[in-house]
Design an enzyme around this catalytic site. Sequence first.
Site, PDB file in Angstrom:
ATOM      1  CB  SER A  98      83.737  44.953  57.094  1.00 35.94           C
ATOM      2  OG  SER A  98      84.324  45.833  58.220  1.00 35.94           O
ATOM      3  CG  ASP A 222      87.097  51.938  54.641  1.00 30.19           C
ATOM      4  OD1 ASP A 222      86.955  52.078  55.817  1.00 30.19           O
ATOM      5  OD2 ASP A 222      87.093  50.846  54.368  1.00 30.19           O
ATOM      6  CG  HIS A 250      83.937  50.235  55.745  1.00 32.53           C
ATOM      7  ND1 HIS A 250      85.019  49.445  55.645  1.00 32.53           N
ATOM      8  CD2 HIS A 250      82.939  49.324  56.447  1.00 32.53           C
ATOM      9  CE1 HIS A 250      85.023  48.342  56.202  1.00 32.53           C
ATOM     10  NE2 HIS A 250      83.928  48.172  56.755  1.00 32.53           N
TER      11      HIS A 250
END
Length: 269
Positions: A98, A222, A250
């Site tokens: 991320s 995601d 995610h």
Amino acid sequence: MGYYIKVEKGVNIYIEDVNPSANKTILFIHGWPANHQMFEYQFNQLPVLGYRCIGVDLRGFGKSSNPWSSYSYDRMADDIRVIIDTLQLESITLIGHSMGGAVAIRYMSRYKGHQVNKLTLAGAAAPVFTMQPDFPYGTSVEVVNELLNKTNSDRPRMVQDFSDIFFQSYLSESFQHWFQSLCLTASGHATAKCLETLRDEDLRRDLPGIQVPTLILHGKWDKICPYVLGELMHVYIKDSTLVSFEYSGHGLFYEEKEKFNEEIAKFID
């Protein structure tokens, strides 16, 4: 083994170093707003396979210092450079999830991949985290601004709401509480400043400069960094491989942790 590395005056970065005698080193950069402990199920399995695993708490998160300023990708990439040089690391695999993926990308561009042999981007917040006039992908600026408002008014509730969309698969209530507790160890100020960085930075010019083999791992479900971002990174990065995680959102590092660890080990070896 945990210790601190001073990256600038008044700022110490916490490091977790597992199996330091191993020949192959992996440096992990966590995502927003967690810390290195999110990789628990990598740190308890990959060292068994002979890897040295180093976890970093980015400034403002986990056990690291939380300065008032300097939360840009440039500054966090500078911290990674100091860590790599201080530990005298060579030919490492750099893994970023991320926002940590965005920091890893900026590091690769800013320092020409210094001492990085291979790169792994897991659910990375790139090429751009937010939609732009010429980039109709990702999260809207309005959604990020709402997260900012919630961070500054009721951060525990923001973290709870965020964790609800973080994972695609069923999680035990205990795991949810644990993950939320990781996020709440962060400085509230750093949480907000890094949201601004996610909202405002653009990595499209950084990606073509990556010159090492790159593994892109991305969850098909995601909701934070949509799968199309993984596809776009695959286009931008010349020597890259995209691996889809069909059952993950995610949190692919946990939702399909066995596959995640297997793909990393296969890529490194």
